[in-house]
Design a protein around this motif. Structure first.
Motif, PDB file in Angstrom:
ATOM      1  N   UNK A  52      66.207  48.528  73.245  1.00  0.00           N
ATOM      2  CA  UNK A  52      64.800  48.490  72.862  1.00  0.00           C
ATOM      3  C   UNK A  52      64.477  47.124  72.263  1.00  0.00           C
ATOM      4  N   UNK A  53      63.389  46.519  72.705  1.00  0.00           N
ATOM      5  CA  UNK A  53      63.075  45.143  72.328  1.00  0.00           C
ATOM      6  C   UNK A  53      61.908  45.003  71.362  1.00  0.00           C
ATOM      7  N   UNK A  54      61.415  46.122  70.813  1.00  0.00           N
ATOM      8  CA  UNK A  54      60.315  46.041  69.851  1.00  0.00           C
ATOM      9  C   UNK A  54      60.593  46.984  68.684  1.00  0.00           C
ATOM     10  N   UNK A  55      60.420  46.474  67.467  1.00  0.00           N
ATOM     11  CA  UNK A  55      60.601  47.278  66.259  1.00  0.00           C
ATOM     12  C   UNK A  55      59.340  47.170  65.407  1.00  0.00           C
ATOM     13  N   UNK A  56      58.759  48.321  65.102  1.00  0.00           N
ATOM     14  CA  UNK A  56      57.613  48.380  64.203  1.00  0.00           C
ATOM     15  C   UNK A  56      58.124  48.344  62.768  1.00  0.00           C
ATOM     16  N   UNK A  57      57.814  47.270  62.064  1.00  0.00           N
ATOM     17  CA  UNK A  57      58.275  47.084  60.688  1.00  0.00           C
ATOM     18  C   UNK A  57      57.237  47.657  59.726  1.00  0.00           C
ATOM     19  N   UNK A  58      57.604  48.729  59.020  1.00  0.00           N
ATOM     20  CA  UNK A  58      56.654  49.408  58.146  1.00  0.00           C
ATOM     21  C   UNK A  58      56.665  48.801  56.746  1.00  0.00           C
ATOM     22  N   UNK A  59      55.491  48.742  56.142  1.00  0.00           N
ATOM     23  CA  UNK A  59      55.312  47.977  54.906  1.00  0.00           C
ATOM     24  C   UNK A  59      55.626  48.762  53.645  1.00  0.00           C
ATOM     25  N   UNK A  60      55.486  50.078  53.702  1.00  0.00           N
ATOM     26  CA  UNK A  60      55.633  50.894  52.508  1.00  0.00           C
ATOM     27  C   UNK A  60      54.311  51.132  51.812  1.00  0.00           C
ATOM     28  N   UNK A  61      54.321  52.036  50.850  1.00  0.00           N
ATOM     29  CA  UNK A  61      53.120  52.396  50.107  1.00  0.00           C
ATOM     30  C   UNK A  61      53.063  51.649  48.770  1.00  0.00           C
ATOM     31  N   UNK A  62      51.869  51.164  48.454  1.00  0.00           N
ATOM     32  CA  UNK A  62      51.630  50.427  47.201  1.00  0.00           C
ATOM     33  C   UNK A  62      50.282  50.879  46.648  1.00  0.00           C
ATOM     34  N   UNK A  63      50.253  51.345  45.423  1.00  0.00           N
ATOM     35  CA  UNK A  63      49.008  51.885  44.869  1.00  0.00           C
ATOM     36  C   UNK A  63      47.969  50.804  44.603  1.00  0.00           C
ATOM     37  N   UNK A  64      48.367  49.719  44.012  1.00  0.00           N
ATOM     38  CA  UNK A  64      47.426  48.628  43.710  1.00  0.00           C
ATOM     39  C   UNK A  64      48.044  47.299  44.135  1.00  0.00           C
ATOM     40  N   UNK A  65      47.947  46.967  45.414  1.00  0.00           N
ATOM     41  CA  UNK A  65      48.606  45.757  45.914  1.00  0.00           C
ATOM     42  C   UNK A  65      48.067  44.488  45.255  1.00  0.00           C
ATOM     43  N   UNK A  66      48.990  43.536  45.026  1.00  0.00           N
ATOM     44  CA  UNK A  66      48.602  42.269  44.419  1.00  0.00           C
ATOM     45  C   UNK A  66      49.330  41.130  45.117  1.00  0.00           C
ATOM     46  N   UNK A  67      49.257  39.934  44.523  1.00  0.00           N
ATOM     47  CA  UNK A  67      49.852  38.755  45.145  1.00  0.00           C
ATOM     48  C   UNK A  67      51.370  38.887  45.274  1.00  0.00           C
ATOM     49  N   UNK A  68      51.999  39.605  44.369  1.00  0.00           N
ATOM     50  CA  UNK A  68      53.453  39.784  44.451  1.00  0.00           C
ATOM     51  C   UNK A  68      53.819  40.608  45.683  1.00  0.00           C
ATOM     52  N   UNK A  69      53.024  41.637  45.948  1.00  0.00           N
ATOM     53  CA  UNK A  69      53.248  42.420  47.167  1.00  0.00           C
ATOM     54  C   UNK A  69      53.048  41.557  48.409  1.00  0.00           C
ATOM     55  N   UNK A  70      52.028  40.709  48.358  1.00  0.00           N
ATOM     56  CA  UNK A  70      51.750  39.833  49.503  1.00  0.00           C
ATOM     57  C   UNK A  70      52.927  38.900  49.779  1.00  0.00           C
ATOM     58  N   UNK A  71      53.433  38.266  48.739  1.00  0.00           N
ATOM     59  CA  UNK A  71      54.530  37.313  48.922  1.00  0.00           C
ATOM     60  C   UNK A  71      55.822  38.031  49.303  1.00  0.00           C
ATOM     61  N   UNK A  72      56.043  39.209  48.743  1.00  0.00           N
ATOM     62  CA  UNK A  72      57.225  39.999  49.103  1.00  0.00           C
ATOM     63  C   UNK A  72      57.171  40.391  50.568  1.00  0.00           C
ATOM     64  N   UNK A  73      56.002  40.820  51.004  1.00  0.00           N
ATOM     65  CA  UNK A  73      55.831  41.233  52.401  1.00  0.00           C
ATOM     66  C   UNK A  73      56.094  40.076  53.355  1.00  0.00           C
ATOM     67  N   UNK A  74      55.487  38.930  53.064  1.00  0.00           N
ATOM     68  CA  UNK A  74      55.669  37.776  53.951  1.00  0.00           C
ATOM     69  C   UNK A  74      57.128  37.337  53.990  1.00  0.00           C
ATOM     70  N   UNK A  75      57.776  37.297  52.830  1.00  0.00           N
ATOM     71  CA  UNK A  75      59.180  36.899  52.777  1.00  0.00           C
ATOM     72  C   UNK A  75      60.061  37.857  53.565  1.00  0.00           C
ATOM     73  N   UNK A  76      59.821  39.151  53.400  1.00  0.00           N
ATOM     74  CA  UNK A  76      60.616  40.145  54.121  1.00  0.00           C
ATOM     75  C   UNK A  76      60.358  40.081  55.625  1.00  0.00           C
ATOM     76  N   UNK A  77      59.113  39.859  56.012  1.00  0.00           N
ATOM     77  CA  UNK A  77      58.818  39.758  57.441  1.00  0.00           C
ATOM     78  C   UNK A  77      59.516  38.543  58.054  1.00  0.00           C
TER      79      UNK A  77
END
Length: 269
Positions: free
Chosen positions: A108-133
């Motif tokens: 399989x050549x495609x993987x859907x990367x799920x972000x997880x649940x966050x109640x009040x997303x902020x800049x830390x979530x944004x930077x964590x997401x980008x780094x992990x991606x």
């Protein structure tokens, strides 16, 4: 009468996490999909089954696996991935390695990367997401696998971090890798923002996969609802989308019986 040219066709993949629930085991649904006429399937992460068990089921059925979701964590605890959750970087890296193992076993050549649940997303979530991606893309690239970002609407899945199509597209453009694409699920798009025609035209160059279901009940495309899927499919054809369309819907009656819409719309499996 269809106005499409004779060489144009749509490629459909059964989502085995939603369809063929006549069997409780996802490994048995591969064969049911094959018997119904499918040549391709997609799945969520097959929790409870080894990579070999799932690979054997796919191989025996003789269908192509076009997409798999990343390992989400413990769904009974509400975990829906880790990509945007600070402090869960190790869990995310383990989920990437585990899902690559399954994807390779399934070819399989495609993987859907799920972000997880966050109640009040902020800049830390944004930077964590980008780094992990960026981490995931690097690992996927070595295996010729494409990461997919799927925005999921906040009505049917509250607090999901990646709930915005604008934000999803922004990340795809920012990272700018051939191993990162956007997934366009029309069910989520209609809930989140509508504007189907313009969005398809604008987002098409960045798309790696499309999924469909009627809104709001998530049944077959020909059931009563908000979307005219005859028009949507013709638009995708007209705009040049040639990849698979995942059928991520809950059959209103039986899975095989519900497939009559494909022939009625002028398509084949």
């Amino acid at each position: 009468m269809s106005s499409r040219g004779p060489t144009v066709t749509m490629k459909f993949a059964s989502n085995l996490s939603f369809m063929f629930g006549e069997s409780p085991k996802i490994t048995e649904r591969y064969q049911l999909a094959k018997q119904a006429g499918f040549k391709a399937v997609e799945t969520g992460f097959p929790l409870g089954f080894t990579a070999q068990e799932v690979a054997d089921a796919r191989s025996k059925a003789g269908v192509k696996q076009v997409l798999i979701n990343i390992f989400t964590g413990d769904v009974t605890k509400g975990e829906m991935g880790f990509a945007a959750i600070p402090g869960k970087e190790d869990e995310f890296k383990k989920s990437v390695a585990l899902t690559i193992e399954y994807a390779k076993a399934l070819d399989c050549k495609k993987i859907h990367v799920m972000s997880g649940k966050v109640e009040s997303p902020n800049e830390i979530n944004d930077s964590t997401y980008e780094s992990n991606m960026r981490f995931a893309i690097e690992k996927f690239q070595a295996e010729d696998i494409v990461a997919l970002i799927e925005p999921i609407n906040s009505i049917t899945m509250p607090n999901y971090y990646m709930n915005s199509f604008e934000k999803g597209l922004e990340i795809v453009k920012k990272i700018n890798s051939p191993h990162l694409r956007l997934m366009l699920d029309l069910f989520h798009l209609q809930h989140a923002r509508g504007n189907i025609t313009r969005t398809i035209k604008e987002y098409l160059p960045y798309l790696g996969h499309v999924q469909v279901a009627q809104v709001p009940d998530r049944h077959e495309p020909d059931t009563a609802g908000e979307l005219n899927y005859r028009y949507v499919f013709s638009l995708l054809e007209k705009e040049g989308y040639k990849d698979y369309i995942g059928l991520e819907y809950r059959p209103k009656a039986g899975s095989a019986e519900g497939l009559k819409w494909i022939k009625n719309f002028g398509y084949t499996l």
